[in-house]
Scaffold this motif. Sequence first.
Motif, mmCIF file in Angstrom:
data_model
loop_
_atom_site.group_PDB
_atom_site.id
_atom_site.type_symbol
_atom_site.label_atom_id
_atom_site.label_comp_id
_atom_site.label_asym_id
_atom_site.label_seq_id
_atom_site.Cartn_x
_atom_site.Cartn_y
_atom_site.Cartn_z
ATOM 1 N N THR A 259 0.827 -1.212 0.000
ATOM 2 C CA THR A 259 0.000 0.000 0.000
ATOM 3 C C THR A 259 0.863 1.265 0.000
ATOM 4 N N PHE A 260 0.286 2.336 -0.607
ATOM 5 C CA PHE A 260 0.989 3.609 -0.734
ATOM 6 C C PHE A 260 0.061 4.749 -0.341
ATOM 7 N N SER A 261 0.662 5.929 -0.133
ATOM 8 C CA SER A 261 -0.109 7.076 0.348
ATOM 9 C C SER A 261 -0.902 7.757 -0.759
ATOM 10 N N ASP A 262 -0.371 7.757 -1.986
ATOM 11 C CA ASP A 262 -1.125 8.401 -3.067
ATOM 12 C C ASP A 262 -0.904 7.677 -4.391
ATOM 13 N N THR A 263 -1.713 8.024 -5.368
ATOM 14 C CA THR A 263 -1.760 7.311 -6.640
ATOM 15 C C THR A 263 -0.463 7.426 -7.420
ATOM 16 N N MET A 264 0.124 8.623 -7.463
ATOM 17 C CA MET A 264 1.333 8.824 -8.258
ATOM 18 C C MET A 264 2.501 8.000 -7.705
ATOM 19 N N VAL A 265 2.623 7.935 -6.382
ATOM 20 C CA VAL A 265 3.673 7.109 -5.760
ATOM 21 C C VAL A 265 3.452 5.645 -6.147
ATOM 22 N N ALA A 266 2.216 5.176 -6.047
ATOM 23 C CA ALA A 266 1.880 3.796 -6.403
ATOM 24 C C ALA A 266 2.221 3.507 -7.866
ATOM 25 N N LEU A 267 1.867 4.426 -8.754
ATOM 26 C CA LEU A 267 2.123 4.247 -10.188
ATOM 27 C C LEU A 267 3.625 4.138 -10.468
ATOM 28 N N ARG A 268 4.406 5.009 -9.829
ATOM 29 C CA ARG A 268 5.852 5.019 -10.098
ATOM 30 C C ARG A 268 6.528 3.743 -9.573
ATOM 31 N N ILE A 269 6.111 3.302 -8.386
ATOM 32 C CA ILE A 269 6.696 2.072 -7.822
ATOM 33 C C ILE A 269 6.313 0.872 -8.692
ATOM 34 N N MET A 270 5.047 0.800 -9.081
ATOM 35 C CA MET A 270 4.602 -0.346 -9.880
ATOM 36 C C MET A 270 5.202 -0.326 -11.278
ATOM 37 N N ARG A 271 5.449 0.875 -11.802
ATOM 38 C CA ARG A 271 6.132 0.967 -13.098
ATOM 39 C C ARG A 271 7.538 0.373 -12.960
ATOM 40 N N ALA A 272 8.235 0.737 -11.869
ATOM 41 C CA ALA A 272 9.594 0.235 -11.631
ATOM 42 C C ALA A 272 9.596 -1.280 -11.408
ATOM 43 N N GLN A 273 8.487 -1.809 -10.858
ATOM 44 C CA GLN A 273 8.409 -3.238 -10.551
ATOM 45 C C GLN A 273 7.840 -4.075 -11.705
ATOM 46 N N PHE A 274 7.496 -3.428 -12.818
ATOM 47 C CA PHE A 274 6.938 -4.177 -13.954
ATOM 48 C C PHE A 274 7.933 -5.239 -14.405
ATOM 49 N N PRO A 275 7.467 -6.474 -14.577
ATOM 50 C CA PRO A 275 8.412 -7.564 -14.895
ATOM 51 C C PRO A 275 9.092 -7.374 -16.244
ATOM 52 N N HIS A 276 10.365 -7.748 -16.298
ATOM 53 C CA HIS A 276 11.102 -7.712 -17.571
ATOM 54 C C HIS A 276 10.682 -8.916 -18.408
ATOM 55 N N ILE A 277 10.184 -8.655 -19.619
ATOM 56 C CA ILE A 277 9.677 -9.728 -20.477
ATOM 57 C C ILE A 277 10.541 -9.811 -21.729
ATOM 58 N N ASP A 278 11.286 -10.894 -21.857
ATOM 59 C CA ASP A 278 12.215 -11.042 -22.981
ATOM 60 C C ASP A 278 11.486 -11.221 -24.318
ATOM 61 N N LYS A 279 10.391 -11.963 -24.294
ATOM 62 C CA LYS A 279 9.743 -12.366 -25.547
ATOM 63 C C LYS A 279 8.936 -11.247 -26.211
ATOM 64 N N VAL A 280 8.545 -10.230 -25.436
ATOM 65 C CA VAL A 280 7.669 -9.189 -25.966
ATOM 66 C C VAL A 280 8.277 -7.815 -25.707
ATOM 67 N N SER A 281 8.272 -6.976 -26.745
ATOM 68 C CA SER A 281 8.787 -5.611 -26.601
ATOM 69 C C SER A 281 7.648 -4.689 -26.164
ATOM 70 N N ILE A 282 7.551 -4.478 -24.859
ATOM 71 C CA ILE A 282 6.455 -3.645 -24.350
ATOM 72 C C ILE A 282 6.932 -2.794 -23.165
ATOM 73 N N GLN A 283 6.425 -1.573 -23.126
ATOM 74 C CA GLN A 283 6.745 -0.663 -22.034
ATOM 75 C C GLN A 283 5.886 -1.009 -20.810
ATOM 76 N N PRO A 284 6.318 -0.627 -19.609
ATOM 77 C CA PRO A 284 5.548 -0.959 -18.401
ATOM 78 C C PRO A 284 4.137 -0.355 -18.412
ATOM 79 N N PHE A 285 3.183 -1.150 -17.931
ATOM 80 C CA PHE A 285 1.830 -0.636 -17.729
ATOM 81 C C PHE A 285 1.317 -1.132 -16.380
ATOM 82 N N ILE A 286 0.317 -0.439 -15.874
ATOM 83 C CA ILE A 286 -0.273 -0.761 -14.565
ATOM 84 C C ILE A 286 -1.767 -0.972 -14.772
#
Length: 276
Positions: free
Chosen positions: A45-72
Amino acid sequence: MDSVAESSKNRKRLREEEEQQQKEEIEAEETSSTDQTLSLVDSLTFSDTMVALRIMRAQFPHIDKVSIQPFILHSQLYSSVKDRTQVDRELESLRREKVLRVFKLNTGQDDHAIMFLDDYLTQVDRVVKRMEEKKQRNLEVFEWFKTHVIDNKQDPSIDHQELRLLLSHGGKVKDEHISLLINAGLLTRQLIDPNMYWFAIPNIGSILKGLSQGRKELLSLVNRQRYKEMMLAPLEKKRLRLSLLDMRFHLRDLIGSGHLKTVNTPTGLLVRVSKD
């Protein structure tokens, strides 16, 4: 002498600026690395939406097979910020400020993905590069799309007439231009109304298939446990066979959508299948 002294000062200032920039880059990398390694137990859990978005963007799994940018996923925000009204209000504000875009996903459910605008534009550029390598014609439409459509239309959908109107600010619009945007995965026709399009994230198809299968696999795993519950820490370490996305991604999703719930216990967070 004055000019020599001035030149020396300028060199010193430039050196200091470069050192400061390098320091900031190192700190940013360290923060990103920390975000990536944080467990769900420490970062659910996080205090606000922007903090949550940035952390989850950083935690987006690295996917070798597909060229895709992080999404939440929208549901993941609901698992991370307790006040859902706050999430919706802040998300709408960020969308209007052109910080991010929201996409309706073709999963058969009411799923929405959130992507930072810079990441989305990077995704579009990758598509254009691939088209250039194939010697595709009418590629000017992608620049029109970025400049006149993306910049002026923040909604998840757009009708055919408005799409042509916005594209026409770049040049004369042909049917081939629209077809190219659809084939590139930037637009999908709505089944209910063929004159309406959803904005889409290119290359997301195989990930969406895994999203649906991963949800089923995770729910099945917890359902098979005694009392249909499991401690979060060991659950997060398990690997899913049917999804390119990691366990942390799916746990946030299913907790936010209400299929799973968390319970505080003396030994840590417990994940339980919701009865309803």
